[in-house]
Design an enzyme around this catalytic site. Structure first.
Site, PDB file in Angstrom:
ATOM      1  N   ARG A  25      65.431  26.414 -45.027  1.00  0.00           N
ATOM      2  CA  ARG A  25      65.017  27.573 -45.829  1.00  0.00           C
ATOM      3  C   ARG A  25      63.521  27.740 -46.046  1.00  0.00           C
ATOM      4  O   ARG A  25      63.086  28.758 -46.571  1.00  0.00           O
ATOM      5  CB  ARG A  25      65.736  27.541 -47.183  1.00  0.00           C
TER       6      ARG A  25
ATOM      7  N   GLU B 133      73.238  18.980 -35.422  1.00  0.00           N
ATOM      8  CA  GLU B 133      74.373  19.921 -35.391  1.00  0.00           C
ATOM      9  C   GLU B 133      75.114  19.795 -34.068  1.00  0.00           C
ATOM     10  O   GLU B 133      76.337  19.878 -34.009  1.00  0.00           O
ATOM     11  CB  GLU B 133      73.884  21.373 -35.555  1.00  0.00           C
TER      12      GLU B 133
END
Ligand code: ARG
Length: 360
Positions: free
Chosen positions: A69, A242
Site C-alpha cells: 500500500r 505469492e
C-alpha cells in the site's frame, strides 16, 4: 438488492475527499447540495472523474490484506464507465493488460466500469484474475491450476477448448445482468510470462515452470461513497512469495515442493530434514531471479515489508490509523524475519474499499 446510492456513505466519502485534497468547505458544501439533489431527483449520483480517481486510491489504501500500500497514490485509473457491451468491455480489459504490463515495467492500474443501477445491468468479470491458468480434471489428477477447475468447466460449457496443458491462459468471461457470459480469448501477444530458472540449480529449468507477469484481480467489487462498481479489475506487481510460496507450492495448487526437492537431491522421507523449507527457499529464489532476468517487476517479501513500514510511518504522519489483517500481511515465507510479524493491526473495514461479491 439494495439501492446502492446511500446518501450517508456519499457524504462521508465526499468529506474525506474534499478535506484530504485541501478543498474549501464552500466547495464541499456545494457538492453536497448537488449530490442530494441528484439522489432526490434521479435516485442516484455519479462521481466526477477526480472523485473516482481519488476514491479508487483510497480503496487501495484501505485494503487491509495488502502489503504493497505504500504506492497507493500512484494508481492509474482507467475510466470505462461509458462502455455498454461485452465487446467494448473486453477491449478495455485488453487495454488494461497492455498498459499495466508495460513490457515488464508494471504499472499499478484499475479499470472501472459502469456501476449497476439495476441488478439486471450488473457488469461482472467472472475470472478471478484477468490472466490465470486453467485447471483440468483428468484420470491422472488435475493438470494446471486446481483453483481454476470450476471456471475452466464453465468456459468449456460455453464452447472453449483449452490445450490441456499446465499453463493454459483462460479466456475472459464477461457477463451483463443475467445474460449468458461471453467468452473472449486474450491475444497472446498481450500476455507476458516468465519461464522459471534457478541461478545455481541447473536442473530447475527441467521442471518447465512458468508464471504470468501481472496479477490483475478481477472478481472484487469497488465501493466508493455508496456506489458499487461491480467490475473494477486492478493490479500491482507480484511479491515473489505469492508465486513461490503459494501458487506453485501449496498442496492444493501446483504442489511443486516434492519435485523441487527431488532435483535438489533432498531426503524427502522425513519431515525432520526440513526438505520442504529448503525447497521453498530455492523455489522462491528461482521466481525472483527469473522475473529479474526477464525485466519484469517483482518485489521480495523483506523489501515489501520495509515498504509497508514506510507506509505506516506516512499514514501516522498524516494522523491516520493504519488498519490491517495481520494473517494476510505477514509473508508465507520467514514471516518472523519481517517487522510486520511483531506488530498488531486492527482489522477494521474502512471505505472506500474492495469487497467480495455477495454471490457468484
Ligand atoms: N495472490 C494472487 C496471486 O498469486 C494475486 C493477488 C494480488 N497480488 C498483488 N501482488 N497485487 O495470483
Amino acid at each position: 438488492m439494495s439501492v446502492y446510492h446511500n446518501l450517508e456513505e456519499a457524504e462521508r466519502f465526499i468529506h474525506t475527499y474534499y478535506s484530504e485534497t485541501g478543498r474549501t468547505s464552500d466547495e464541499m458544501d456545494q457538492r453536497f447540495v448537488e449530490i442530494r439533489q441528484a439522489i432526490a431527483e434521479q435516485g442516484f449520483y455519479e462521481h466526477t472523474l477526480e472523485e473516482l480517481q481519488y476514491g479508487a486510491k483510497l480503496a487501495w489504501r484501505n485494503s487491509n490484506r495488502c502489503i504493497g500500500r505504500l504506492f497507493w497514490e500512484t494508481l492509474h485509473i482507467m475510466d470505462a464507465r461509458s462502455l455498454e457491451t461485452e465487446e467494448e468491455i473486453a477491449q478495455a480489459l485488453f487495454r488494461h493488460i497492455e498498459y499495466a504490463t508495460n513490457s515488464g515495467r508494471i504499472r499499478p492500474t484499475i479499470t472501472i466500469f459502469k456501476p449497476a443501477l439495476q441488478p439486471a445491468q450488473q457488469i461482472r468479470i467472472m475470472n478471478h484474475q484477468l490472466i490465470r491458468y486453467a485447471g483440468y480434471e483428468t484420470d491422472e489428477g488435475v493438470i494446471g491450476d486446481p483453483d481454476s477447475l470450476v471456471i475452466t468447466k464453465l468456459c468449456q460449457e460455453l464452447g472453449w477448448r483449452g490445450e490441456g496443458g499446465p499453463f493454459d491462459v483462460l479466456p475472459l468471461l464477461v457477463k451483463i445482468g443475467d445474460g449468458v457470459p461471453r467468452l473472449f480469448e486474450i491475444p497472446s501477444s498481450l500476455i507476458l510470462e516468465v519461464p522459471l530458472t534457478h541461478p545455481e540449480i541447473t536442473g530447475f529449468a527441467d521442471l518447465n515452470l512458468q508464471w504470468y507477469a501481472v496479477p490483475i484481480v478481477s472478481n472484487m467489487r469497488l465501493e466508493i461513497g455508496g456506489i458499487h462498481y461491480t467490475a473494477a479489475p486492478f493490479n500491482g506487481w507480484y511479491m515473489g512469495t505469492e508465486i513461490g510460496a503459494r501458487n506453485l507450492a501449496d498442496t492444493g495448487r501446483y504442489n511443486m515442493l516434492p519435485k523441487v526437492a527431488a532435483i535438489m537431491g533432498l531426503d524427502t522421507s522425513r519431515d525432520f530434514s526440513l526438505w520442504k523449507d529448503k525447497a521453498l527457499v530455492e523455489l522462491n529464489i528461482a521466481v525472483l531471479d527469473s522475473f529479474k532476468q526477464h525485466g519484469v517487476a517483482i518485489v521480495d517479501h523483506h523489501t515489501a515489508a520495509q515498504q509497508f513500514m514506510r507506509f505506516e510511518a506516512n499514514e501516522h504522519k498524516n494522523d491516520r490509523q493504519v488498519t490491517g489483517n495481520w494473517s494476510w500481511l505477514i509473508p508465507p515465507l520467514s514471516p518472523a524475519a519481517t517487522p510486520i510479524f511483531h506488530q498488531h493491526y486492527a482489522d477494521t473495514i474502512v471505505k472506500p474499499n474492495f469487497f467480495y461479491h455477495d454471490n457468484i
